[in-house]
Write a protein that holds these residues in place. Structure first.
Motif: not given
Length: 446
Positions: A263-283
């Motif tokens: 990712w190019e920006t810290l905010e994009e990285l934050r959003e990617d982390i949020r999505k990955r954590l959400l997927k892990r939580r769903e699992e």
């Protein structure tokens, strides 16, 4: 074979079978026994294997021939009786011969543990309350902090004294009872202060030391220290600080995001982390719901668990413990000593869980049979390929092991039984204060 049999159920998981074998089959077995024994026995005047039957009978006695015949015929007769009554033995049978004589049927009793009947509780339409998967900003921040720590650099410290978290390189010599010991000497040993890698009390005494300083460290070895000759003894170490390095965290900014991700920006990285954590939580929630479903179905079902299955579960746990200790290069006796427990203590602790695991497997197996759940050849092939890849072996090698194939097929069947329960479950949004809430959250966190 000409086998008659009756079954008397002593316990829900134990039967006694009286099995009768036709006299003609017994005589065939006696002929086999003669051909087997005549090759093993030395009889004066005859080459080995050439003595007539009546001579062998005189030499050994007829009883020996009939006992050998019984050993030949009993396993076959037992298997035939087991198949006839659709029993699944769990142990080797205890055999008692009731009748064995020329011209008479062979009658014997076989007592054996078998898989018991399971009274299934409801397993279709069970209600499961599913929590909404959520990820907080704090969790995203913790993940970012972990990334930051992972990409931290250690810089040399020249003037400041060492503090907790610093990486120090030291040389040391240790004495016990005034005598220097080779096993307590090290040159250029690097340790992070506060990591707990060294003997309790050692790292703490390095706090405040400066580069090039030599200081004395005194401590007492723990009573459960692996080297018994040092356990509980006082030691004095002469320690010289060779280097001090301090962690420097990179700033959390767009440059950091570019360095550690796509990712190019810290905010994009934050959003990617949020999505990955959400997927892990769903699992995690899905896995927790599966476990809750299994627990509910097992709890509502009734079966008396055979001791043989409990013992097998205990053996599995023991094998797992040995494997984990081997990976960590810890001897079993060392582990037992450190934990202050005996093997008997561990087995006693494990037994309730082993009994529950054995019951659960019986319940799931019964559901699989009730619903005619089959393992397709394609499913088996896929799992063999996956296992072979994980183990670094060829699929053909695994296929050569019938025991492995049996267990693999069984595991797939059990998984499909759980899939069946989940497919027929009534999954609803979790209510506040639900009795299932604590169980699901605890399992998901685990």
């Amino acid at each position: 074979m000409g086998v008659k049999s009756t079954v008397d159920r002593i316990k829900p998981y134990e039967v006694s079978m009286e099995i009768e074998v036709d006299p003609s089959q017994v005589e065939k077995a006696v002929d086999q026994a003669y051909r087997r024994l005549v090759k093993q026995v030395d009889i004066p005047g005859f080459r080995k294997g050439r003595a007539p039957r009546f001579i062998l009978e005189k030499h050994l006695g007829k009883e020996a021939l009939y006992r050998e015949a019984a050993e030949i015929i009993i396993p076959q007769a037992f298997e035939e009786a087991v198949a006839k009554h659709s029993l699944e033995p769990l142990t080797r049978p205890q055999i008692e011969i009731l009748k064995l004589a020329k011209g008479e049927p062979l009658v014997f009793k076989a007592t054996v543990e078998v898989k018991p009947e399971v009274q299934l509780g409801p397993y279709k339409g069970i209600e499961l309350e599913k929590p909404e998967p959520r990820v907080t900003e704090e969790e995203v921040g913790e993940y970012l902090k972990m990334l930051q720590e992972h990409h931290a650099l250690f810089e040399n410290v020249e003037e400041d004294p060492a503090r907790e978290g610093d990486m120090v390189t030291i040389s040391f010599k240790g004495k016990v009872e005034g005598k220097e010991l080779p096993q307590l000497q090290e040159e250029n040993y690097t340790v992070q202060i506060g990591s707990g890698r060294l003997i309790p009390g050692f790292e703490e005494q390095l706090v405040g030391a400066r580069l090039g300083e030599t200081r004395t460290v005194k401590l007492i070895f723990p009573g459960d220290y692996p080297r018994q000759e040092l356990a509980g003894k006082e030691a004095t170490f002469t320690v010289t600080i060779k280097a001090i390095k301090r962690k420097k965290l990179p700033p959390l900014d767009d440059e950091f995001a570019k360095e550690v991700s796509e990712w190019e920006t810290l905010e994009e990285l934050r959003e990617d982390i949020r999505k990955r954590l959400l997927k892990r939580r769903e699992e995690e929630i899905e896995a927790a719901l599966r476990q809750l479903a299994i627990s509910k179905v097992a709890a509502s079902s009734s079966v008396e668990v055979p001791p043989a299955l409990v013992e097998e579960q205990l053996r599995r746990r023991w094998r797992d413990l040995e494997h984990n200790l081997r990976v960590r290069q810890i001897e079993v006796q060392e582990f037992l000593q450190a934990s202050g427990k005996t093997i008997e203590d561990l087995l006693a602790e494990w037994r309730p869980g082993a009994e529950l695991d054995a019951k659960t497997e019986l319940v799931l197996e019964t559901i699989a049979k009730a619903e005619n759940i089959q393992v397709e050849e394609k499913e088996l092939e896929e799992e063999i390929a996956r296992s072979a890849s994980m183990l670094g072996r060829k699929p053909e090698e695994l296929k050569e092991n019938p025991d492995y194939l049996f267990l693999l097929k069984y595991d797939i069947m059990i998984k499909k039984a759980i899939d069946f329960i989940m497919a027929h479950a009534n999954i609803v949004p979790m209510k506040e204060g639900s009795s299932d809430a604590a169980d699901v959250h605890k399992e998901a966190e685990g």
